[in-house]
Design a protein around this motif. Structure first.
Motif, PDB file in Angstrom:
ATOM      1  N   ALA A 135       0.830  -1.206   0.000  1.00  0.00           N
ATOM      2  CA  ALA A 135       0.000   0.000   0.000  1.00  0.00           C
ATOM      3  C   ALA A 135       0.866   1.259   0.000  1.00  0.00           C
ATOM      4  CB  ALA A 135      -0.927  -0.004   1.222  1.00  0.00           C
ATOM      5  N   ARG A 136       0.211   2.385  -0.202  1.00  0.00           N
ATOM      6  CA  ARG A 136       0.910   3.673  -0.151  1.00  0.00           C
ATOM      7  C   ARG A 136       0.916   4.208   1.275  1.00  0.00           C
ATOM      8  NH1 ARG A 136      -1.682   7.963  -3.761  1.00  0.00           N
ATOM      9  NH2 ARG A 136      -3.611   6.989  -3.041  1.00  0.00           N
ATOM     10  N   ARG A 137       1.940   4.919   1.617  1.00  0.00           N
ATOM     11  CA  ARG A 137       1.984   5.572   2.933  1.00  0.00           C
ATOM     12  C   ARG A 137       0.859   6.594   3.036  1.00  0.00           C
ATOM     13  NH1 ARG A 137       6.468   4.387   5.849  1.00  0.00           N
ATOM     14  NH2 ARG A 137       8.253   3.540   4.688  1.00  0.00           N
ATOM     15  N   GLY A 138       0.235   6.619   4.204  1.00  0.00           N
ATOM     16  CA  GLY A 138      -0.847   7.571   4.428  1.00  0.00           C
ATOM     17  C   GLY A 138      -2.162   7.164   3.822  1.00  0.00           C
ATOM     18  N   ASN A 139      -2.202   5.967   3.222  1.00  0.00           N
ATOM     19  CA  ASN A 139      -3.440   5.539   2.582  1.00  0.00           C
ATOM     20  C   ASN A 139      -3.675   4.047   2.824  1.00  0.00           C
ATOM     21  OD1 ASN A 139      -5.782   5.953   1.067  1.00  0.00           O
ATOM     22  ND2 ASN A 139      -4.776   5.361  -0.844  1.00  0.00           N
ATOM     23  N   VAL A 140      -3.567   3.644   4.096  1.00  0.00           N
ATOM     24  CA  VAL A 140      -3.767   2.237   4.441  1.00  0.00           C
ATOM     25  C   VAL A 140      -4.483   2.143   5.788  1.00  0.00           C
ATOM     26  CG1 VAL A 140      -1.478   2.107   5.504  1.00  0.00           C
ATOM     27  CG2 VAL A 140      -2.637   0.004   4.819  1.00  0.00           C
ATOM     28  N   LYS A 141      -5.430   1.227   5.884  1.00  0.00           N
ATOM     29  CA  LYS A 141      -6.156   1.007   7.124  1.00  0.00           C
ATOM     30  C   LYS A 141      -5.398  -0.003   7.994  1.00  0.00           C
ATOM     31  CE  LYS A 141      -9.638   3.628   6.019  1.00  0.00           C
ATOM     32  NZ  LYS A 141      -9.886   4.921   6.725  1.00  0.00           N
ATOM     33  N   LEU A 142      -5.288   0.306   9.262  1.00  0.00           N
ATOM     34  CA  LEU A 142      -4.557  -0.544  10.196  1.00  0.00           C
ATOM     35  C   LEU A 142      -5.136  -1.950  10.242  1.00  0.00           C
ATOM     36  CD1 LEU A 142      -2.342  -0.802  12.324  1.00  0.00           C
ATOM     37  CD2 LEU A 142      -3.990   0.024  14.042  1.00  0.00           C
ATOM     38  N   VAL A 143      -6.453  -2.085  10.097  1.00  0.00           N
ATOM     39  CA  VAL A 143      -7.099  -3.395  10.179  1.00  0.00           C
ATOM     40  C   VAL A 143      -6.620  -4.315   9.061  1.00  0.00           C
ATOM     41  CG1 VAL A 143      -9.100  -2.707   8.795  1.00  0.00           C
ATOM     42  CG2 VAL A 143      -9.320  -4.565  10.439  1.00  0.00           C
ATOM     43  N   LEU A 144      -6.322  -3.752   7.892  1.00  0.00           N
ATOM     44  CA  LEU A 144      -5.814  -4.549   6.772  1.00  0.00           C
ATOM     45  C   LEU A 144      -4.350  -4.910   7.012  1.00  0.00           C
ATOM     46  CD1 LEU A 144      -6.238  -5.765   3.940  1.00  0.00           C
ATOM     47  CD2 LEU A 144      -5.534  -3.561   2.993  1.00  0.00           C
ATOM     48  N   LYS A 145      -3.604  -3.944   7.455  1.00  0.00           N
ATOM     49  CA  LYS A 145      -2.174  -4.161   7.724  1.00  0.00           C
ATOM     50  C   LYS A 145      -1.973  -5.243   8.765  1.00  0.00           C
ATOM     51  CE  LYS A 145       1.950  -1.557   9.144  1.00  0.00           C
ATOM     52  NZ  LYS A 145       2.448  -0.213   9.538  1.00  0.00           N
ATOM     53  N   SER A 146      -2.833  -5.283   9.768  1.00  0.00           N
ATOM     54  CA  SER A 146      -2.652  -6.202  10.892  1.00  0.00           C
ATOM     55  C   SER A 146      -2.911  -7.671  10.538  1.00  0.00           C
ATOM     56  CB  SER A 146      -3.557  -5.793  12.052  1.00  0.00           C
ATOM     57  OG  SER A 146      -4.926  -5.938  11.705  1.00  0.00           O
ATOM     58  N   VAL A 147      -3.716  -7.934   9.510  1.00  0.00           N
ATOM     59  CA  VAL A 147      -4.061  -9.329   9.196  1.00  0.00           C
ATOM     60  C   VAL A 147      -3.176  -9.939   8.101  1.00  0.00           C
ATOM     61  CG1 VAL A 147      -6.453  -9.070   9.921  1.00  0.00           C
ATOM     62  CG2 VAL A 147      -5.844  -8.650   7.530  1.00  0.00           C
ATOM     63  N   ALA A 148      -2.410  -9.120   7.403  1.00  0.00           N
ATOM     64  CA  ALA A 148      -1.572  -9.624   6.316  1.00  0.00           C
ATOM     65  C   ALA A 148      -0.414 -10.460   6.850  1.00  0.00           C
ATOM     66  CB  ALA A 148      -1.041  -8.461   5.486  1.00  0.00           C
ATOM     67  N   ASP A 149      -0.015 -11.499   6.080  1.00  0.00           N
ATOM     68  CA  ASP A 149       1.179 -12.255   6.439  1.00  0.00           C
ATOM     69  C   ASP A 149       2.408 -11.369   6.344  1.00  0.00           C
ATOM     70  OD1 ASP A 149       0.252 -15.018   6.901  1.00  0.00           O
ATOM     71  OD2 ASP A 149      -0.417 -14.898   4.830  1.00  0.00           O
ATOM     72  N   LYS A 150       2.440 -10.558   5.298  1.00  0.00           N
ATOM     73  CA  LYS A 150       3.510  -9.592   5.098  1.00  0.00           C
ATOM     74  C   LYS A 150       2.878  -8.288   4.634  1.00  0.00           C
ATOM     75  CE  LYS A 150       7.221 -12.256   5.761  1.00  0.00           C
ATOM     76  NZ  LYS A 150       8.281 -11.981   6.744  1.00  0.00           N
ATOM     77  N   PHE A 151       3.434  -7.183   5.106  1.00  0.00           N
ATOM     78  CA  PHE A 151       2.936  -5.878   4.685  1.00  0.00           C
ATOM     79  C   PHE A 151       4.125  -5.002   4.301  1.00  0.00           C
ATOM     80  CE2 PHE A 151       2.217  -1.412   5.401  1.00  0.00           C
ATOM     81  CZ  PHE A 151       1.041  -1.188   4.689  1.00  0.00           C
ATOM     82  N   TYR A 152       3.981  -4.288   3.173  1.00  0.00           N
ATOM     83  CA  TYR A 152       5.023  -3.375   2.728  1.00  0.00           C
ATOM     84  C   TYR A 152       4.400  -2.099   2.181  1.00  0.00           C
ATOM     85  CZ  TYR A 152       7.781  -7.687   2.661  1.00  0.00           C
ATOM     86  OH  TYR A 152       8.383  -8.878   2.991  1.00  0.00           O
ATOM     87  N   PHE A 153       5.096  -1.000   2.443  1.00  0.00           N
ATOM     88  CA  PHE A 153       4.733   0.230   1.753  1.00  0.00           C
ATOM     89  C   PHE A 153       5.385   0.181   0.377  1.00  0.00           C
ATOM     90  CE2 PHE A 153       4.241   1.909   6.158  1.00  0.00           C
ATOM     91  CZ  PHE A 153       2.903   2.282   6.049  1.00  0.00           C
ATOM     92  N   LEU A 154       4.726   0.774  -0.600  1.00  0.00           N
ATOM     93  CA  LEU A 154       5.217   0.743  -1.970  1.00  0.00           C
ATOM     94  C   LEU A 154       6.639   1.296  -2.064  1.00  0.00           C
ATOM     95  CD1 LEU A 154       4.211   0.004  -4.841  1.00  0.00           C
ATOM     96  CD2 LEU A 154       3.515   2.387  -5.095  1.00  0.00           C
ATOM     97  N   ASP A 155       6.930   2.338  -1.306  1.00  0.00           N
ATOM     98  CA  ASP A 155       8.264   2.945  -1.404  1.00  0.00           C
ATOM     99  C   ASP A 155       9.351   2.121  -0.712  1.00  0.00           C
ATOM    100  OD1 ASP A 155       7.844   3.448   1.304  1.00  0.00           O
ATOM    101  OD2 ASP A 155       7.476   5.582   1.038  1.00  0.00           O
ATOM    102  N   GLU A 156       8.961   1.027  -0.047  1.00  0.00           N
ATOM    103  CA  GLU A 156       9.951   0.134   0.550  1.00  0.00           C
ATOM    104  C   GLU A 156      10.466  -0.920  -0.434  1.00  0.00           C
ATOM    105  OE1 GLU A 156       8.910  -0.329   5.226  1.00  0.00           O
ATOM    106  OE2 GLU A 156       7.486  -1.292   3.839  1.00  0.00           O
TER     107      GLU A 156
END
Length: 257
Positions: A135-156
Motif C-alpha cells: 500500500a501507499r503511505r498515508g493511505n492504508v487502514k490498520l485493520v488490513l495491515k494487521s491481518v496480512a502475512d507480510k505488509f510493505y509500503f510501496l516505497d519500501e
C-alpha cells in the motif's frame, strides 16, 4: 505487445509458489514505475501467473490505466460504475473465485490499503496460503495491515528487490490463435446470456480471462492474427470478429448471429 505473464501450468511440489497480483488502481495509482516494481517484487515470491488491475474508465485519472494495461500483459478489469465500491466488489469476487479455483495462487499480493479487503486476506490465510499487502503511505487502514502475512509500503520495495527493465524472456506470454480466441469470445457471450448478464466489453473480457477451455487467453494483446501480428486492444479484436459476421454489436453490447 509482449507481457510478463508466463504460461499457466499445473503446479507440482517441486515448482515455485504460484503468485497472483490483485491491484486496486483507484487506491494505488497504476504507473509504469509501479508496474515494474510490483512485477519484480512478485518474481521474488515465486512464479507470477496473473496480474489483474481494477479501474474505472469513467474516471479521468484512470485514462493511463485504460490505455496501457495490455502493454504490460496485465488483465485490466474495467468497472465503469458510479457506485463507490463497485471496483472493490469486483476485485473481491475475482479474488475469491481464484483462490477457490483449479489453480489457486500460493501467494496473493493485494495492492491496496482499503480496509474492506480484510476478509479477503483472512480467507486466503484460512486456506493455508500467503497474503501480502502492498500500500501507499498515508493511505492504508490498520485493520488490513494487521491481518496480512507480510505488509510493505510501496516505497519500501526498491530496497527489497532489484528493479530492472523487463526483459523479453520475463515478458513472454503464451499466445492464443485467432480462431480459438473467437471461440472463447462466443463461449463468453453464451455464458453471460445464460446467467442473465449484459454482454458489455468489460463483462465479456472478464469471462474470457476466466475460461477453463482457453487458459492462454490473457487479454487482447495475446491474440495472434493469421499474419503473426497481435491485436493492441480488445475492442479491435471484437471489431474484427464483427466484420467477419460472427457477432454483431448493438448499444456497446455483443450479440450472437
Amino acid at each position: 505487445m509482449t507481457s510478463i505473464i508466463v504460461p499457466s501450468q499445473t503446479k507440482t511440489n517441486n515448482q515455485e509458489p504460484l503468485v497472483s497480483i490483485y491491484w486496486d488502481s483507484q487506491n494505488v495509482p497504476f504507473t509504469e514505475k509501479n508496474a515494474k516494481l510490483l512485477v519484480s517484487f512478485a518474481n521474488f515470491q515465486g512464479r507470477l501467473i496473473s496480474v489483474k488491475v481494477y479501474y474505472n474508465s469513467k474516471c479521468i485519472n484512470m485514462a493511463y490505466a485504460k490505455e496501457n494495461l495490455e502493454k504490460f500483459g496485465f488483465v485490466g478489469v474495467d468497472v465503469p460504475c458510479p457506485l463507490k465500491n463497485s471496483a472493490d466488489n469486483q476485485l473481491m469476487a475475482d479474488y475469491l473465485e481464484d483462490i477457490h479455483g483449479n489453480q489457486p495462487p500460493d501467494v496473493a499480493i493485494l495492492v491496496s490499503g482499503d480496509g474492506d479487503f480484510k476478509k479477503l486476506v483472512l480467507n486466503q490465510k484460512k486456506l493455508g496460503k500467503k497474503a501480502i499487502v502492498v500500500a501507499r503511505r498515508g493511505n492504508v487502514k490498520l485493520v488490513l495491515k494487521s491481518v496480512a502475512d507480510k505488509f510493505y509500503f510501496l516505497d519500501e520495495l526498491p530496497n527489497l528487490v532489484s528493479v530492472k527493465p523487463l526483459s523479453k524472456e520475463d515478458r513472454v506470454l503464451p499466445y492464443i490463435n485467432y480462431d480459438d480466441a473467437v471461440d472463447c469470445l462466443i463461449e463468453a457471450i453464451k455464458t453471460a446470456l445464460s446467467k442473465g448478464k449484459r454482454t458489455t466489453y468489460s463483462i465479456i473480457a472478464s469471462l474470457m480471462s476466466h475460461s477453463q477451455r482457453f487458459p492462454d487467453y490473457k487479454g487482447g494483446s495475446t491474440i495472434c492474427k493469421p499474419d503473426g501480428t497481435k491485436f493492441t486492444r480488445f475492442k479491435k479484436f471484437v471489431a474484427a470478429v464483427e466484420k467477419e459476421g460472427k457477432i454483431k454489436l448493438q448499444n456497446e453490447e455483443m450479440l450472437l448471429v
